[in-house]
Design a protein around this motif. Structure first.
Motif, PDB file in Angstrom:
ATOM      1  N   PRO A   1       0.787  -1.049   0.018  1.00  0.00           N
ATOM      2  CA  PRO A   1       0.047   0.116  -0.047  1.00  0.00           C
ATOM      3  C   PRO A   1       0.780   1.300  -0.096  1.00  0.00           C
ATOM      4  CG  PRO A   1       0.096  -0.792   2.213  1.00  0.00           C
ATOM      5  CD  PRO A   1       0.965  -1.837   1.305  1.00  0.00           C
ATOM      6  N   PHE A   2       0.206   2.346  -0.277  1.00  0.00           N
ATOM      7  CA  PHE A   2       0.758   3.673   0.022  1.00  0.00           C
ATOM      8  C   PHE A   2      -0.013   4.650   0.611  1.00  0.00           C
ATOM      9  CE2 PHE A   2      -0.533   3.873  -4.445  1.00  0.00           C
ATOM     10  CZ  PHE A   2      -1.173   5.195  -4.618  1.00  0.00           C
ATOM     11  N   ALA A   3       0.167   5.425   1.441  1.00  0.00           N
ATOM     12  CA  ALA A   3      -0.609   6.499   2.063  1.00  0.00           C
ATOM     13  C   ALA A   3      -1.261   7.504   1.051  1.00  0.00           C
ATOM     14  CB  ALA A   3      -0.030   7.240   3.175  1.00  0.00           C
ATOM     15  N   LEU A   4      -2.671   7.918   1.245  1.00  0.00           N
ATOM     16  CA  LEU A   4      -3.169   9.025   0.565  1.00  0.00           C
ATOM     17  C   LEU A   4      -2.599  10.397   1.216  1.00  0.00           C
ATOM     18  CD1 LEU A   4      -6.428   7.407  -0.263  1.00  0.00           C
ATOM     19  CD2 LEU A   4      -4.921   8.182  -2.012  1.00  0.00           C
ATOM     20  N   PRO A   5      -3.112  11.557   0.404  1.00  0.00           N
ATOM     21  CA  PRO A   5      -2.925  12.685   1.225  1.00  0.00           C
ATOM     22  C   PRO A   5      -4.251  12.935   2.018  1.00  0.00           C
ATOM     23  CG  PRO A   5      -2.610  13.010  -1.238  1.00  0.00           C
ATOM     24  CD  PRO A   5      -2.989  11.539  -0.800  1.00  0.00           C
ATOM     25  N   GLN A   6      -5.471  12.276   1.510  1.00  0.00           N
ATOM     26  CA  GLN A   6      -6.544  12.318   2.240  1.00  0.00           C
ATOM     27  C   GLN A   6      -6.298  11.665   3.713  1.00  0.00           C
ATOM     28  OE1 GLN A   6      -6.302  11.609  -0.812  1.00  0.00           O
ATOM     29  NE2 GLN A   6      -8.189  12.384  -1.938  1.00  0.00           N
ATOM     30  N   ARG A   7      -7.021  12.434   4.782  1.00  0.00           N
ATOM     31  CA  ARG A   7      -6.521  11.963   6.129  1.00  0.00           C
ATOM     32  C   ARG A   7      -7.805  12.286   7.095  1.00  0.00           C
ATOM     33  NH1 ARG A   7      -1.744  16.349   7.247  1.00  0.00           N
ATOM     34  NH2 ARG A   7      -3.071  18.158   7.293  1.00  0.00           N
ATOM     35  N   THR A   8      -7.781  11.729   8.373  1.00  0.00           N
ATOM     36  CA  THR A   8      -8.623  11.880   9.235  1.00  0.00           C
ATOM     37  C   THR A   8      -7.672  12.711  10.435  1.00  0.00           C
ATOM     38  OG1 THR A   8      -9.955   9.971   9.206  1.00  0.00           O
ATOM     39  CG2 THR A   8      -9.785  11.045  11.289  1.00  0.00           C
TER      40      THR A   8
ATOM     41  N   ALA B   1       1.290   8.459 -13.100  1.00  0.00           N
ATOM     42  CA  ALA B   1       0.570   8.904 -12.094  1.00  0.00           C
ATOM     43  C   ALA B   1      -0.564   7.784 -11.654  1.00  0.00           C
ATOM     44  CB  ALA B   1      -0.324  10.038 -12.246  1.00  0.00           C
ATOM     45  N   ILE B   2      -0.929   7.816 -10.501  1.00  0.00           N
ATOM     46  CA  ILE B   2      -1.921   6.803 -10.157  1.00  0.00           C
ATOM     47  C   ILE B   2      -3.179   7.580  -9.996  1.00  0.00           C
ATOM     48  CG2 ILE B   2      -2.995   5.421  -8.278  1.00  0.00           C
ATOM     49  CD1 ILE B   2      -0.655   3.928  -9.413  1.00  0.00           C
ATOM     50  N   LEU B   3      -4.087   7.221 -10.962  1.00  0.00           N
ATOM     51  CA  LEU B   3      -5.505   7.695 -11.060  1.00  0.00           C
ATOM     52  C   LEU B   3      -6.281   6.726 -10.057  1.00  0.00           C
ATOM     53  CD1 LEU B   3      -7.670  10.021 -12.169  1.00  0.00           C
ATOM     54  CD2 LEU B   3      -8.016   8.197 -13.884  1.00  0.00           C
ATOM     55  N   VAL B   4      -6.955   7.368  -8.931  1.00  0.00           N
ATOM     56  CA  VAL B   4      -7.975   6.764  -8.299  1.00  0.00           C
ATOM     57  C   VAL B   4      -9.310   6.997  -8.850  1.00  0.00           C
ATOM     58  CG1 VAL B   4      -8.938   6.552  -5.777  1.00  0.00           C
ATOM     59  CG2 VAL B   4      -6.435   6.819  -6.299  1.00  0.00           C
TER      60      VAL B   4
ATOM     61  N   LEU C   1      -2.480   2.957 -13.652  1.00  0.00           N
ATOM     62  CA  LEU C   1      -1.393   3.529 -13.593  1.00  0.00           C
ATOM     63  C   LEU C   1      -1.599   4.012 -15.153  1.00  0.00           C
ATOM     64  CD1 LEU C   1       1.788   3.837 -12.944  1.00  0.00           C
ATOM     65  CD2 LEU C   1       1.957   1.599 -14.160  1.00  0.00           C
ATOM     66  N   ILE C   2      -1.319   5.623 -15.110  1.00  0.00           N
ATOM     67  CA  ILE C   2      -1.310   6.192 -16.280  1.00  0.00           C
ATOM     68  C   ILE C   2      -0.213   7.193 -16.763  1.00  0.00           C
ATOM     69  CG2 ILE C   2      -3.846   6.062 -16.444  1.00  0.00           C
ATOM     70  CD1 ILE C   2      -3.803   8.959 -15.404  1.00  0.00           C
ATOM     71  N   ASP C   3       0.049   7.502 -17.899  1.00  0.00           N
ATOM     72  CA  ASP C   3       0.884   8.923 -18.111  1.00  0.00           C
ATOM     73  C   ASP C   3       0.035  10.072 -17.570  1.00  0.00           C
ATOM     74  OD1 ASP C   3       3.013   7.782 -19.583  1.00  0.00           O
ATOM     75  OD2 ASP C   3       1.653   7.324 -21.214  1.00  0.00           O
ATOM     76  N   THR C   4       0.746  10.932 -16.819  1.00  0.00           N
ATOM     77  CA  THR C   4       0.318  11.993 -16.399  1.00  0.00           C
ATOM     78  C   THR C   4      -0.848  12.764 -17.284  1.00  0.00           C
ATOM     79  OG1 THR C   4       1.978  12.264 -14.802  1.00  0.00           O
ATOM     80  CG2 THR C   4       0.696  14.022 -14.925  1.00  0.00           C
TER      81      THR C   4
ATOM     82  N   CYS D   1     -12.894  10.953  -9.207  1.00  0.00           N
ATOM     83  CA  CYS D   1     -11.582  10.561  -9.659  1.00  0.00           C
ATOM     84  C   CYS D   1     -10.642  11.529  -9.353  1.00  0.00           C
ATOM     85  CB  CYS D   1     -11.440  10.541 -11.170  1.00  0.00           C
ATOM     86  SG  CYS D   1     -12.765   9.402 -11.881  1.00  0.00           S
ATOM     87  N   TRP D   2      -9.343  11.291  -8.766  1.00  0.00           N
ATOM     88  CA  TRP D   2      -8.109  12.141  -8.596  1.00  0.00           C
ATOM     89  C   TRP D   2      -7.110  11.397  -8.869  1.00  0.00           C
ATOM     90  CZ3 TRP D   2     -11.676   9.903  -4.999  1.00  0.00           C
ATOM     91  CH2 TRP D   2     -10.988   9.191  -3.989  1.00  0.00           C
ATOM     92  N   ILE D   3      -5.874  12.340  -8.732  1.00  0.00           N
ATOM     93  CA  ILE D   3      -4.587  11.688  -8.758  1.00  0.00           C
ATOM     94  C   ILE D   3      -3.949  11.583  -7.441  1.00  0.00           C
ATOM     95  CG2 ILE D   3      -2.235  12.202  -9.313  1.00  0.00           C
ATOM     96  CD1 ILE D   3      -3.946  11.625 -11.833  1.00  0.00           C
TER      97      ILE D   3
END
Length: 376
Positions: free
Chosen positions: A41-48, A201-204, A337-340, A364-366
């Motif tokens: 995994p990796f951590a998102l910028p979104q947080r509690t 980039a990773i597009l979520v 997984l996409i080209d930015t 959607c977001w990066i």
């Protein structure tokens, strides 16, 4: 309203501090955690964010920007506090059960981690509160012990049979890194994951088809895996080697169980292969592994839904190197997984596909790899 503002509004004073913990995206390694395997995994910028201040001993009061009113409780046993506040009460219980003198506290919570999206909003809540209480009480609680205590809160107190992936990511991730975790030994390795340097980039893609872990199919999958390990005479499915998979499947009479085992064993190998490629700076080459992971979740583990499969198909049709569902399944999110410079085109492709089937539009977001839990 921020957590600090809510704290002041509810309690009439300023908090002692602010603590935050992130949601997570699991790059690859789904349902392998409770099979004592590997995850990435990796951590998102979104947080509690938890605004926390002291209270009398054995008294805890919690409020949040996403629910009206406050919930107060004392020393409790699993199941005594219900609803969203159970995640907080569970952390207090887990720490006390492990022998820690948990300080009384007043807690105000705010979060931008989407709920019900498979991005681990519950682990972010647990991890922010646990980190705050550990700091507030001066608890001698090493970082490597914290995920298991947060997981126990969710497993035993709340009753959700999740593995240790989510809490480990929320607590132990680092910015610009993916967290390679051995779910048996809890050993971690920080894997470089700076996609921007590669023009990637990773597009979520949040399918907006919510999932639920406490009831239903997640628990069924876990029980099936545990029963298969018992039949095969191994501690966990992690112990079935890839080159011994065919023999293991021959020893199982149930076709559904065979599919479950095949997913776990091959998924563990995909995690190892992904780590090797990332360490070799061959980032684009992980794409087929992501897509193979999704096919395995769809066909062998049977945890996807139509919105999820459609998002994967649309992202791949728009040129993504790979795409897969992330999280426990039955809704939630897809990562691609996409080209930015292909982000807008990929989003448009997914939105168009959803519109054709009259699904709720996706969000959607990066996603960039952020830090784990800590004091702000």
């Amino acid at each position: 309203m921020s957590a600090a503002d809510l704290f002041h509004k509810q309690f009439g004073t300023e908090p002692a501090g602010l603590w935050a913990a992130p949601g997570r995206v699991n790059l690859i390694g789904e349902h392998t955690d409770y099979n004592e395997g590997f995850v990435l995994p990796f951590a998102l910028p979104q947080r509690t964010v938890a605004a926390v201040g002291p209270a009398p001993a054995d008294e805890w009061t919690v409020c949040s920007t996403f629910e009206d009113g406050c919930v107060s409780f004392g020393v409790t046993a699993p199941g005594e506090v219900t609803g969203w506040a159970a995640y907080v009460a569970g952390v207090v219980w887990s720490l006390r059960d492990a022998g820690f003198d948990v300080p009384g506290a007043r807690i105000a919570l705010d979060s931008d981690v989407p709920v019900g999206s498979g991005l681990s909003s519950s682990a972010a809540l647990e991890s922010s509160v646990l980190t705050a209480l550990a700091d507030l009480g001066g608890l001698d609680l090493p970082l490597e012990r914290r995920p298991a205590l947060a997981q126990r809160a969710e497993n035993v107190y709340v009753g959700a049979p999740t593995g240790i992936l989510d809490q480990s990511a929320s607590i132990r991730c680092q910015a610009g890194r993916a967290l390679f975790l051995d779910c048996r030994t809890y050993e971690v390795k920080q894997i470089p994951f700076d996609l921007a340097a590669e023009g990637l980039a990773i597009l979520v893609i949040n399918s907006n088809a919510p999932h639920q872990h406490v009831d239903g199919e997640y628990g069924v999958r876990r029980k099936s895996c545990e029963e298969a390990a018992r039949i095969l005479g191994v501690p966990a499915l992690r112990d079935v080697p890839l080159d011994g998979l065919a023999d293991a499947l021959d020893r199982l009479d149930d076709e559904v169980m065979r599919r479950r085992v095949r997913h776990i064993v091959t998924e563990d190998q995909r995690v190892l292969d992904t780590v090797a490629l990332l360490e070799a700076d061959r980032v684009r080459e992980i794409g087929p592994l992501l897509t193979a992971s999704h096919a395995s979740m769809r066909d062998d583990f049977e945890i996807t839904v139509r919105q999820i499969d459609l998002a994967v198909e649309a992202a791949l049709s728009a040129g993504a190197y790979g795409a897969r569902m992330t999280g426990g399944g039955f809704g939630g999110c897809v990562l691609a997984l996409i080209d930015t410079d292909r982000a807008d085109a990929t989003i448009e492709a997914v939105e168009t596909a959803y519109a054709k089937e009259a699904f709720t539009p996706p969000t959607c977001w990066i996603a960039t790899a952020g830090p784990g839990a800590g004091r702000l």
